[in-house]
Design a protein around this motif. Structure first.
Motif, mmCIF file in Angstrom:
data_model
loop_
_atom_site.group_PDB
_atom_site.id
_atom_site.type_symbol
_atom_site.label_atom_id
_atom_site.label_comp_id
_atom_site.label_asym_id
_atom_site.label_seq_id
_atom_site.Cartn_x
_atom_site.Cartn_y
_atom_site.Cartn_z
ATOM 1 N N LEU A 1 0.822 -1.210 0.000
ATOM 2 C CA LEU A 1 0.000 0.000 0.000
ATOM 3 C C LEU A 1 0.861 1.267 0.000
ATOM 4 O O LEU A 1 0.544 2.237 -0.688
ATOM 5 N N ARG A 2 1.927 1.264 0.771
ATOM 6 C CA ARG A 2 2.800 2.434 0.848
ATOM 7 C C ARG A 2 3.387 2.800 -0.511
ATOM 8 O O ARG A 2 3.583 3.977 -0.835
ATOM 9 N N ASN A 3 3.646 1.780 -1.339
ATOM 10 C CA ASN A 3 4.286 2.013 -2.626
ATOM 11 C C ASN A 3 3.319 1.996 -3.807
ATOM 12 O O ASN A 3 3.752 1.966 -4.963
ATOM 13 N N GLY A 4 2.020 2.029 -3.504
ATOM 14 C CA GLY A 4 1.025 2.126 -4.566
ATOM 15 C C GLY A 4 0.961 0.915 -5.477
ATOM 16 O O GLY A 4 0.714 1.062 -6.684
ATOM 17 N N LEU A 5 1.142 -0.280 -4.903
ATOM 18 C CA LEU A 5 1.199 -1.496 -5.709
ATOM 19 C C LEU A 5 -0.020 -2.396 -5.521
ATOM 20 O O LEU A 5 0.010 -3.568 -5.902
ATOM 21 N N ALA A 6 -1.090 -1.857 -4.951
ATOM 22 C CA ALA A 6 -2.256 -2.691 -4.639
ATOM 23 C C ALA A 6 -2.923 -3.267 -5.886
ATOM 24 O O ALA A 6 -3.615 -4.283 -5.794
ATOM 25 N N ASP A 7 -2.721 -2.640 -7.042
ATOM 26 C CA ASP A 7 -3.336 -3.153 -8.265
ATOM 27 C C ASP A 7 -2.596 -4.362 -8.822
ATOM 28 O O ASP A 7 -3.167 -5.123 -9.619
ATOM 29 N N THR A 8 -1.348 -4.556 -8.420
ATOM 30 C CA THR A 8 -0.556 -5.650 -8.987
ATOM 31 C C THR A 8 -0.037 -6.639 -7.953
ATOM 32 O O THR A 8 0.544 -7.658 -8.326
ATOM 33 N N ALA A 9 -0.229 -6.367 -6.659
ATOM 34 C CA ALA A 9 0.325 -7.264 -5.634
ATOM 35 C C ALA A 9 -0.664 -7.497 -4.510
ATOM 36 O O ALA A 9 -1.452 -6.617 -4.154
ATOM 37 N N ASP A 10 -0.605 -8.694 -3.933
ATOM 38 C CA ASP A 10 -1.413 -9.040 -2.769
ATOM 39 C C ASP A 10 -0.614 -10.003 -1.898
ATOM 40 O O ASP A 10 0.468 -10.464 -2.296
ATOM 41 N N VAL A 11 -1.139 -10.307 -0.717
ATOM 42 C CA VAL A 11 -0.459 -11.214 0.211
ATOM 43 C C VAL A 11 -1.387 -12.364 0.574
ATOM 44 O O VAL A 11 -2.613 -12.243 0.507
ATOM 45 N N ALA A 12 -0.783 -13.476 0.963
ATOM 46 C CA ALA A 12 -1.553 -14.637 1.434
ATOM 47 C C ALA A 12 -0.649 -15.513 2.281
ATOM 48 O O ALA A 12 0.569 -15.595 2.040
ATOM 49 N N ARG A 13 -1.251 -16.166 3.269
ATOM 50 C CA ARG A 13 -0.485 -17.129 4.058
ATOM 51 C C ARG A 13 -0.297 -18.396 3.243
ATOM 52 O O ARG A 13 -1.236 -18.906 2.633
ATOM 53 N N ALA A 14 0.941 -18.897 3.224
ATOM 54 C CA ALA A 14 1.209 -20.157 2.533
ATOM 55 C C ALA A 14 2.409 -20.833 3.160
ATOM 56 O O ALA A 14 3.461 -20.209 3.349
ATOM 57 N N ASP A 15 2.238 -22.098 3.487
ATOM 58 C CA ASP A 15 3.318 -22.944 3.967
ATOM 59 C C ASP A 15 3.804 -23.752 2.762
ATOM 60 O O ASP A 15 3.126 -24.685 2.321
ATOM 61 N N PHE A 16 4.970 -23.378 2.229
ATOM 62 C CA PHE A 16 5.406 -24.012 0.986
ATOM 63 C C PHE A 16 5.809 -25.475 1.170
ATOM 64 O O PHE A 16 6.062 -26.168 0.193
ATOM 65 N N SER A 17 5.851 -25.952 2.404
ATOM 66 C CA SER A 17 6.174 -27.364 2.623
ATOM 67 C C SER A 17 4.932 -28.245 2.573
ATOM 68 O O SER A 17 5.059 -29.472 2.554
ATOM 69 N N ALA A 18 3.744 -27.613 2.554
ATOM 70 C CA ALA A 18 2.538 -28.438 2.657
ATOM 71 C C ALA A 18 1.331 -27.899 1.897
ATOM 72 O O ALA A 18 0.504 -28.680 1.432
ATOM 73 N N ASP A 19 1.177 -26.595 1.791
ATOM 74 C CA ASP A 19 -0.062 -26.018 1.266
ATOM 75 C C ASP A 19 -0.172 -26.148 -0.255
ATOM 76 O O ASP A 19 0.809 -26.382 -0.961
ATOM 77 N N ARG A 20 -1.407 -25.953 -0.741
ATOM 78 C CA ARG A 20 -1.678 -25.830 -2.170
ATOM 79 C C ARG A 20 -2.599 -24.623 -2.344
ATOM 80 O O ARG A 20 -3.597 -24.481 -1.640
ATOM 81 N N LEU A 21 -2.285 -23.775 -3.299
ATOM 82 C CA LEU A 21 -3.025 -22.531 -3.503
ATOM 83 C C LEU A 21 -4.097 -22.648 -4.574
ATOM 84 O O LEU A 21 -4.884 -21.726 -4.760
ATOM 85 N N GLY A 22 -4.127 -23.751 -5.298
ATOM 86 C CA GLY A 22 -5.165 -23.946 -6.302
ATOM 87 C C GLY A 22 -4.977 -23.132 -7.558
ATOM 88 O O GLY A 22 -5.913 -22.967 -8.342
ATOM 89 N N ARG A 23 -3.779 -22.617 -7.797
ATOM 90 C CA ARG A 23 -3.490 -21.868 -9.022
ATOM 91 C C ARG A 23 -2.025 -22.036 -9.386
ATOM 92 O O ARG A 23 -1.222 -22.457 -8.556
ATOM 93 N N ARG A 24 -1.714 -21.718 -10.627
ATOM 94 C CA ARG A 24 -0.344 -21.837 -11.106
ATOM 95 C C ARG A 24 0.187 -20.471 -11.525
ATOM 96 O O ARG A 24 -0.591 -19.559 -11.828
#
Length: 243
Positions: free
Chosen positions: A129-152
């Motif tokens: 938000l500080r850098n005006g990137l809300a149109d191109t970036a977002d955040v999400a919790r993800a454990d890369f050792s176990a989770d699946r995000l359902g997208r590629r």
């Protein structure tokens, strides 16, 4: 205990939440001629001293997510080698404050910045938000050792995600599940040269073509103030199976 704040809250509310937990400040970070303001813990060493002093006999949760690691900076500088970002998606793993993902978003990638620590996601969202990137970036919790995000994604980035051998198999499977089945899709991982990842490379070799590049950089020795030459390994992984 601080009241939880939704990551969809306005910037001022997110900043209030960060300031209720840490002494913070924005610091300019420049990569390839682009400068972003990055929220940082003002004195990380002082925070570590306080954590040690108050821990007693209990375990200490060190805020590794808050440090901007050299590998993350080098990976951000590597972004131009990935080509233009417009129309392409990018995922950052174990992002901490989100250095790589933020600069990728500035280059036009549709970026998802992920971590498992809630404060890392808080800082990363503030930086978006500080850098005006809300149109191109977002955040999400993800454990890369176990989770699946359902997208590629067209690109997956990870700086210093090869620090625990117990995570290697899960990480290799995560990359295979989240890279787009496209000849141009790739994962790019960066790590300190002294951290060995032989077993990960062996596991990943069944799914990916792997290219390695060693990059040198200089870092100031905190004890004597002298510059020291260090090395970083950058691995580019492309899926063996294409659509």
């Amino acid at each position: 205990m601080s009241r939880p704040v939704s990551l969809d809250a306005p910037l001022d509310e997110l900043l209030d939440a960060a300031r209720s937990r840490y002494d913070v400040r924005f610091e300019p970070v420049t990569v390839a001629g682009q400068t972003l303001e990055i929220l940082q813990i003002a004195d990380l060493e002082a925070l570590l001293d306080r954590l040690v002093a108050t821990a007693g006999a209990g375990p200490i949760e060190l805020p590794y997510w808050a440090k901007i690691w050299p590998a993350a900076m080098l990976l951000a500088h590597f972004l131009p080698h990935l080509g233009p970002g417009e129309g392409r998606s990018l995922l950052e793993l174990g992002a901490g404050v989100g250095i790589c993902g933020l600069f990728a978003a500035r280059r036009g990638f549709r970026t998802l910045i992920t971590d498992i620590h809630p404060d890392a996601l808080l800082f990363a969202r503030i930086n978006i938000l500080r850098n005006g990137l809300a149109d191109t970036a977002d955040v999400a919790r993800a454990d890369f050792s176990a989770d699946r995000l359902g997208r590629r994604f067209d690109v997956v980035l990870g700086a210093e995600v090869l620090y625990l051998e117990g995570l290697y198999r899960g990480l290799a499977k995560f990359l295979a599940a989240h890279l787009a089945p496209d000849p141009a899709a790739e994962a790019v991982l960066a790590k300190d040269y002294t951290r060995k990842a032989t077993r990960f490379l062996s596991l990943a070799d069944t799914e990916f073509h792997i290219a390695e590049r060693v990059v040198g950089y200089k870092e100031t020795n905190p004890e004597n103030g002298e510059p020291e030459r260090k090395l970083c390994q950058i691995f580019r992984l492309r899926p063996r199976k294409q659509a």
